[in-house]
Scaffold this motif. Structure first.
Motif, short mmCIF file in Angstrom:
data_model
loop_
_atom_site.label_atom_id
_atom_site.label_comp_id
_atom_site.label_asym_id
_atom_site.label_seq_id
_atom_site.Cartn_x
_atom_site.Cartn_y
_atom_site.Cartn_z
N PRO A 1 12.68 16.21 -4.31
CA PRO A 1 11.52 15.81 -5.10
C PRO A 1 11.78 15.78 -6.61
O PRO A 1 11.15 15.02 -7.33
CB PRO A 1 10.45 16.84 -4.74
CG PRO A 1 11.15 17.94 -4.05
CD PRO A 1 12.44 17.41 -3.53
N VAL A 2 12.70 16.58 -7.08
CA VAL A 2 13.01 16.61 -8.51
C VAL A 2 14.30 15.85 -8.79
O VAL A 2 14.79 15.84 -9.90
CB VAL A 2 13.13 18.08 -9.00
CG1 VAL A 2 13.27 18.17 -10.50
CG2 VAL A 2 11.96 18.90 -8.53
N GLY A 3 14.86 15.21 -7.77
CA GLY A 3 16.08 14.43 -7.93
C GLY A 3 17.34 15.18 -7.57
O GLY A 3 18.44 14.69 -7.82
N GLU A 4 17.21 16.37 -6.98
CA GLU A 4 18.40 17.12 -6.60
C GLU A 4 19.05 16.51 -5.36
O GLU A 4 18.39 15.83 -4.57
CB GLU A 4 18.08 18.61 -6.37
CG GLU A 4 17.20 18.90 -5.18
CD GLU A 4 15.71 18.87 -5.50
OE1 GLU A 4 14.94 19.27 -4.62
OE2 GLU A 4 15.33 18.42 -6.58
N ASP A 5 20.34 16.76 -5.20
CA ASP A 5 21.09 16.20 -4.08
C ASP A 5 20.68 16.86 -2.77
O ASP A 5 20.55 18.09 -2.69
CB ASP A 5 22.59 16.40 -4.28
CG ASP A 5 23.14 15.58 -5.42
OD1 ASP A 5 22.54 14.55 -5.74
OD2 ASP A 5 24.19 15.96 -5.98
N VAL A 6 20.50 16.06 -1.73
CA VAL A 6 20.27 16.59 -0.39
C VAL A 6 21.63 16.88 0.24
O VAL A 6 21.82 17.90 0.88
CB VAL A 6 19.45 15.59 0.46
CG1 VAL A 6 19.36 16.05 1.90
CG2 VAL A 6 18.06 15.44 -0.13
N ILE A 7 22.59 15.98 0.03
CA ILE A 7 23.96 16.18 0.51
C ILE A 7 24.77 16.69 -0.68
O ILE A 7 24.94 15.99 -1.68
CB ILE A 7 24.57 14.87 1.03
CG1 ILE A 7 23.78 14.35 2.22
CG2 ILE A 7 26.03 15.09 1.41
CD1 ILE A 7 24.25 13.00 2.72
N THR A 8 25.26 17.92 -0.59
CA THR A 8 26.07 18.47 -1.68
C THR A 8 27.55 18.42 -1.37
O THR A 8 28.37 18.43 -2.29
CB THR A 8 25.67 19.93 -1.96
OG1 THR A 8 25.82 20.69 -0.77
CG2 THR A 8 24.24 20.01 -2.46
N GLU A 9 27.91 18.37 -0.09
CA GLU A 9 29.32 18.37 0.28
C GLU A 9 29.54 17.59 1.56
O GLU A 9 28.83 17.78 2.55
CB GLU A 9 29.80 19.81 0.48
CG GLU A 9 31.26 19.94 0.82
CD GLU A 9 31.66 21.38 1.05
OE1 GLU A 9 32.56 21.61 1.87
OE2 GLU A 9 31.06 22.28 0.42
N LEU A 10 30.52 16.68 1.54
CA LEU A 10 30.97 15.94 2.72
C LEU A 10 32.45 16.25 2.88
O LEU A 10 33.24 15.98 1.98
CB LEU A 10 30.80 14.43 2.53
CG LEU A 10 29.41 13.85 2.71
CD1 LEU A 10 29.38 12.43 2.19
CD2 LEU A 10 29.02 13.88 4.15
N HIS A 11 32.82 16.84 4.00
CA HIS A 11 34.22 17.21 4.21
C HIS A 11 34.74 16.57 5.49
O HIS A 11 34.16 16.76 6.55
CB HIS A 11 34.35 18.73 4.29
CG HIS A 11 35.75 19.20 4.48
ND1 HIS A 11 36.69 19.14 3.49
CD2 HIS A 11 36.36 19.72 5.57
CE1 HIS A 11 37.83 19.61 3.96
NE2 HIS A 11 37.65 19.96 5.22
N ASN B 1 30.75 8.92 -3.47
CA ASN B 1 30.73 8.24 -4.77
C ASN B 1 29.32 7.77 -5.12
O ASN B 1 28.90 7.87 -6.28
CB ASN B 1 31.70 7.06 -4.77
CG ASN B 1 33.14 7.49 -4.73
OD1 ASN B 1 33.47 8.64 -5.02
ND2 ASN B 1 34.02 6.57 -4.37
N ALA B 2 28.58 7.24 -4.15
CA ALA B 2 27.22 6.77 -4.41
C ALA B 2 26.30 7.93 -4.76
O ALA B 2 25.44 7.81 -5.64
CB ALA B 2 26.68 6.02 -3.19
N LEU B 3 26.49 9.08 -4.13
CA LEU B 3 25.68 10.26 -4.45
C LEU B 3 25.99 10.75 -5.86
O LEU B 3 25.09 11.14 -6.60
CB LEU B 3 25.92 11.37 -3.43
CG LEU B 3 25.32 11.13 -2.05
CD1 LEU B 3 25.91 12.08 -1.03
CD2 LEU B 3 23.81 11.26 -2.10
N THR B 4 27.26 10.73 -6.23
CA THR B 4 27.65 11.16 -7.57
C THR B 4 27.07 10.24 -8.63
O THR B 4 26.63 10.69 -9.69
CB THR B 4 29.19 11.19 -7.69
OG1 THR B 4 29.71 12.07 -6.69
CG2 THR B 4 29.62 11.67 -9.05
N ALA B 5 27.03 8.94 -8.33
CA ALA B 5 26.50 7.95 -9.28
C ALA B 5 24.98 7.79 -9.18
O ALA B 5 24.40 6.97 -9.88
CB ALA B 5 27.17 6.60 -9.05
#
Length: 132
Positions: free
Chosen positions: A68-78, A16-20
């Protein structure tokens, strides 16, 4: 508040924190969650973490990491192993998320380790989650 699955709660808070797009997330502290944070920091998925004493259980403060451009490092947590269905694997049966580009977090007799560390030490255990 009593949680039946603190690991799933921790992973959901991270998700949730990564999404927000938050920089920091707080979660109730536990030794397993702290082990997961240690593995994520060693593998470069989070900046850092620290435990904060609050007179009760304590808090685990996780500093999230973005590219560096704000992209997610973690894309999936399962979540793999759950209280109703534990998933144990030997060293040869450990998952390889994204053909080795992701990691699996495993609870072993030697502590919480990544799948790479498990293969190096030739030890299996309970597969807690995968991170991509």
């Amino acid at each position: 508040m009593s949680l039946s699955d603190p690991i799933a709660d921790f992973l959901t808070r991270l998700r949730n924190a990564l999404t927000a797009r938050h920089e920091v997330v707080n979660s109730p502290a536990s030794k397993v969650c702290e082990g997961i944070c240690r593995v994520l920091r060693e593998e470069g998925y989070i900046e850092d973490y620290k435990t904060i004493e609050d007179g009760k259980q304590g808090l685990l403060r996780v500093y999230l990491k973005y590219g560096p451009v704000g992209e997610d490092v973690i894309t999936e947590l399962h979540r793999w192993s759950k209280p109703g269905r534990r998933v144990y694997r030997g060293v040869e049966g450990l998952p390889r998320p994204l053909e080795g580009m992701g990691i699996a977090v495993v609870s072993t007799s030697q502590g919480v380790l990544s799948d790479r560390q498990c293969r190096d030490r030739k030890v299996g255990g309970e597969v807690l989650c995968t991170v991509c």
